[in-house]
Design a protein around this motif. Sequence first.
Motif, short mmCIF file in Angstrom:
data_model
loop_
_atom_site.label_atom_id
_atom_site.label_comp_id
_atom_site.label_asym_id
_atom_site.label_seq_id
_atom_site.Cartn_x
_atom_site.Cartn_y
_atom_site.Cartn_z
N GLN A 44 13.90 18.65 -42.76
CA GLN A 44 13.94 17.48 -41.27
C GLN A 44 15.49 17.16 -40.84
O GLN A 44 16.21 17.24 -41.91
N ALA A 45 16.17 17.54 -39.76
CA ALA A 45 17.51 17.67 -39.63
C ALA A 45 17.43 17.56 -38.20
O ALA A 45 16.62 17.65 -36.99
N ARG A 46 18.71 17.39 -37.48
CA ARG A 46 19.09 16.90 -35.94
C ARG A 46 17.83 16.57 -35.50
O ARG A 46 17.18 16.68 -34.33
N ARG A 99 3.13 22.55 -38.79
CA ARG A 99 3.86 21.35 -37.80
C ARG A 99 4.54 20.64 -37.61
O ARG A 99 5.51 20.72 -38.72
N VAL A 100 5.17 20.93 -37.05
CA VAL A 100 6.88 20.58 -36.10
C VAL A 100 6.83 18.98 -35.36
O VAL A 100 6.07 18.98 -34.16
N PHE A 101 7.47 18.51 -35.99
CA PHE A 101 7.75 17.02 -35.17
C PHE A 101 9.02 17.02 -34.62
O PHE A 101 10.53 17.52 -35.05
N ARG A 102 9.22 17.52 -33.14
CA ARG A 102 10.39 17.24 -32.22
C ARG A 102 9.97 16.73 -30.26
O ARG A 102 8.55 16.41 -30.84
N PRO A 103 11.36 15.41 -30.05
CA PRO A 103 11.42 14.91 -28.87
C PRO A 103 10.30 15.80 -27.60
O PRO A 103 10.16 15.33 -26.68
N LEU A 125 27.27 35.69 -41.38
CA LEU A 125 27.49 34.76 -43.44
C LEU A 125 28.97 33.79 -42.31
O LEU A 125 28.51 32.12 -43.07
N LEU A 126 29.22 33.54 -41.22
CA LEU A 126 29.89 32.53 -40.88
C LEU A 126 28.53 31.63 -39.82
O LEU A 126 29.11 30.44 -39.66
N PHE A 127 27.98 32.08 -39.45
CA PHE A 127 26.97 31.01 -38.62
C PHE A 127 26.18 30.05 -39.82
O PHE A 127 26.29 29.55 -40.01
N GLN A 128 25.66 31.00 -40.96
CA GLN A 128 25.40 30.28 -42.18
C GLN A 128 26.76 28.93 -42.70
O GLN A 128 26.14 27.81 -42.78
N TRP A 129 27.39 29.32 -42.66
CA TRP A 129 28.64 28.41 -42.68
C TRP A 129 28.82 27.75 -42.42
O TRP A 129 28.48 26.05 -42.56
N ALA A 130 28.61 27.38 -41.15
CA ALA A 130 28.95 26.57 -39.58
C ALA A 130 27.66 25.51 -39.76
O ALA A 130 27.84 24.27 -39.51
N ALA A 131 25.77 26.05 -40.02
CA ALA A 131 24.77 25.15 -40.04
C ALA A 131 25.01 24.81 -41.60
O ALA A 131 24.05 23.77 -41.77
N LEU A 132 25.55 24.78 -42.67
CA LEU A 132 25.03 23.71 -43.81
C LEU A 132 26.23 22.65 -43.79
O LEU A 132 25.92 22.15 -44.31
N GLY A 133 26.53 22.29 -42.31
CA GLY A 133 26.81 20.23 -42.15
C GLY A 133 28.04 20.43 -42.40
O GLY A 133 29.33 21.12 -42.48
N PRO A 134 28.13 19.06 -41.87
CA PRO A 134 29.62 18.41 -41.60
C PRO A 134 30.11 18.32 -42.60
O PRO A 134 29.71 17.83 -44.20
N MET A 135 31.78 18.28 -42.84
CA MET A 135 32.40 17.37 -43.32
C MET A 135 32.02 16.11 -43.64
O MET A 135 32.11 15.33 -42.83
#
Length: 324
Positions: A39-41, A62-66, A286-296
């Motif tokens: 569950q995210a975004r 099953r995927v639930f999205r708008p 690796l940078l894309f993974q880093w950015a996807a790990l969420g905000p501070m």
Amino acid sequence: MAQTRDPLLRAALADWRRLAPFAGLDPAAHLPEPLGRRQARGVARIVLRMRAEGRSDVVFKRVFRPRVDPGWAAGLQTQRAVRALLPGPARPAPVMLEDADAQAAIFGWVPGKSLNAHLLLKYDQPVQRADALRRAGDWLAQFHAATDAGPVAFHASPVQLRLSRLMARAEADPAAIVDADLFIVLAQGMARFARAAQGAPVQCAALHGDLTANNMVLGVKATTAIDFCTAVTGPVLHEVAKLLADIAARFGVDGVPRADVQAFEEGYGARVRHDPVFDYLLRAQLLFQWAALGPMGRPQTAFTATRIEKVQGVAKKLMRPQAA
């Protein structure tokens, strides 16, 4: 089938009861075993193994999205096409039924454990660990060979554009990415790797779209992939880099485990280390993974905290001047 208070599971089971008869299945004869959920975004996904005594198990997703995501149907299209091309032990599971509007699908069951589970269970067993990675490399080689589209000159601009957008986001809101200052410095250092990769020849084939250690299944005799996410063709080193970056982020300590890459290469049948395109894409992944790990500031699970530490450690090691 027992009732549940979990609203996501309850909604998924309602769709299962509606769709199973169209796949020739008795919905009441199957009991759900959760395999995964996310569950995210504004998007939620649930995957269930539906067990039935005396019958073959199936998987319900099953995927639930708008809104309906066209990539969802594209992934199923690729899965069907690859199943028709690959030999038996390498074939993905059959897609038994899909409902594009509900973004729900029923698949045949693939016996085995994920590549990630194999690597965890064999963490201190180098021979068995190498065998699992060789099998993963061999499957990916078969997938790429069956969908080969010939060589092209590599263009780094799409990846650099994505990195530029992430840097801009981190600069505008330092809390948007964990350790934004360090992320920006490392992302800026990608330019030299992009220059080295630009124009280099790279083979193209169909892409899985989300090839990670959790999306490869190794059974006693069969090896295959699950959760195909796209129907596009592109440089195969995108897939190789994504998979090995994922493994490094799970198991790396001070860089990418050399023995893991070597075992994968033996199965893949080609050397990827020191290929300028791979070197560039590995760092980018690796940078894309880093950015996807969420905000501070977001509450972190133990898994996420460990993942952040490992991704940062591997990325910093690879971005040192001597790693060029």
